[in-house]
Design a protein around this motif. Structure first.
Motif, short mmCIF file in Angstrom:
data_model
loop_
_atom_site.label_atom_id
_atom_site.label_comp_id
_atom_site.label_asym_id
_atom_site.label_seq_id
_atom_site.Cartn_x
_atom_site.Cartn_y
_atom_site.Cartn_z
N ASP A 1 34.56 42.72 32.28
CA ASP A 1 34.86 43.73 31.27
C ASP A 1 35.99 44.66 31.68
O ASP A 1 36.33 45.60 30.96
N GLY A 2 36.56 44.42 32.87
CA GLY A 2 37.71 45.21 33.31
C GLY A 2 37.40 46.46 34.09
O GLY A 2 38.28 47.31 34.29
N VAL A 3 36.15 46.62 34.54
CA VAL A 3 35.81 47.78 35.35
C VAL A 3 36.56 47.69 36.68
O VAL A 3 36.55 46.65 37.34
N GLN A 4 37.22 48.78 37.06
CA GLN A 4 38.07 48.79 38.25
C GLN A 4 37.31 49.31 39.47
O GLN A 4 36.55 50.28 39.38
N PHE A 5 37.54 48.66 40.60
CA PHE A 5 37.01 49.11 41.89
C PHE A 5 38.21 49.29 42.81
O PHE A 5 38.71 48.33 43.41
N PRO A 6 38.74 50.51 42.90
CA PRO A 6 40.04 50.77 43.53
C PRO A 6 40.18 50.39 45.00
O PRO A 6 41.30 50.16 45.46
N ASN A 7 39.08 50.29 45.73
CA ASN A 7 39.19 49.97 47.16
C ASN A 7 39.30 48.47 47.44
O ASN A 7 39.53 48.06 48.57
N ALA A 8 39.13 47.67 46.42
CA ALA A 8 39.16 46.21 46.60
C ALA A 8 40.60 45.71 46.67
O ALA A 8 41.46 46.15 45.91
N GLN A 9 40.85 44.75 47.56
CA GLN A 9 42.18 44.19 47.73
C GLN A 9 42.37 42.87 47.00
O GLN A 9 43.48 42.44 46.73
N ASP A 10 41.29 42.17 46.68
CA ASP A 10 41.36 40.92 45.93
C ASP A 10 40.07 40.75 45.13
O ASP A 10 39.14 41.53 45.30
N PRO A 11 40.01 39.75 44.24
CA PRO A 11 38.81 39.59 43.39
C PRO A 11 37.50 39.48 44.15
O PRO A 11 36.47 39.99 43.71
N LEU A 12 37.52 38.80 45.31
CA LEU A 12 36.30 38.67 46.09
C LEU A 12 35.85 40.03 46.62
O LEU A 12 34.67 40.37 46.59
N ASP A 13 36.82 40.83 47.08
CA ASP A 13 36.49 42.17 47.54
C ASP A 13 35.91 43.00 46.41
O ASP A 13 34.98 43.78 46.60
N ALA A 14 36.49 42.86 45.22
CA ALA A 14 36.01 43.62 44.07
C ALA A 14 34.56 43.27 43.76
O ALA A 14 33.75 44.16 43.47
N PHE A 15 34.23 41.99 43.82
CA PHE A 15 32.86 41.57 43.54
C PHE A 15 31.91 42.13 44.59
O PHE A 15 30.85 42.67 44.26
#
Length: 224
Positions: free
Chosen positions: A138-152
């Protein structure tokens, strides 16, 4: 959701029809971690029962002037944001024939729990990894993540922290409907195959048990 997606099946319509009279207009409050499944489930239930649907978070956002201002409000004043949630819950608890998708904090605190007692509360228990995946889509941002795996991973960690903080309140609900248990019951290989209608049928079955138990207790209390 589209009108086609909301159209209940004959099975769901029949089960809702069996229960609607015994509910006597009692509202339903869906608690648990926020996510698309909980939202869609609320809409499907409302349509099947002929109830009105309300989303507490949407009402708080409207009062704050939109999603952006509401997010800023929450970050700036968490206590004030929770008080707004409580006020929305107070107003909705005085109404009948509603399906309410309650906010994350709806089952936290004595005041909120007292408002939930005006209806039937159901904990919609969805695994945090599924909610995390839905939020990222849904496009929720997680600013500390560097790539999609980090975001998850970051999303799962944050949601797991929230879950541990709030699960005690969720567990006070009148009934619990678990996505994992519904998937197992229906023999689905993938948990993602569970539909909002599958969940709605399970919710209605749980409510049927509650209404049957209430009637038994009322009958037992009657004098000979």
């Amino acid at each position: 959701m589209s009108a086609v997606e909301l159209e209940p099946s004959l099975e769901l319509k029949a089960k809702a029809g069996e229960l609607v009279d015994s509910l006597k207009g009692t509202s339903l409050f869906l608690v648990g971690m926020n996510g698309p499944m909980k939202t869609k489930l609320g809409m499907v239930l409302a349509d099947a029962l002929g109830y009105c649907y309300f989303d507490c978070d949407n009402l708080v956002e409207e009062a704050a002037g939109g999603a952006g201002p509401a997010r800023d409000f929450r970050e700036r004043d968490e206590k004030g944001f929770r008080e707004s949630e409580t006020e929305v819950l107070r107003q909705l608890s005085s109404m009948a024939r509603l399906v309410v998708c309650a906010g994350d904090g709806a089952s936290q605190g004595v005041t909120n729990l007292s408002y939930l007692r005006y209806g039937i509360s159901v904990w919609v228990d969805v695994p945090v990894d599924i909610i995390a995946d839905e939020k990222l889509k849904d496009g929720v941002q997680f600013p500390n993540a560097q790539d999609p795996l980090d975001a998850f991973d970051e999303a799962v960690t944050e949601l797991a922290r929230q879950y541990e903080k709030m699960k005690g309140g969720y567990a006070t609900a009148d009934a619990t409907v678990s996505l994992l248990k519904v998937a197992t019951k229906l023999g689905y290989v993938e948990v993602g195959d569970v539909t909002p209608e599958d969940m709605a049928l399970e919710v209605l079955r749980e409510i049927e048990k509650l209404t049957r138990m209430k009637k038994m207790m009322e009958d037992a209390a009657r004098p000979f």
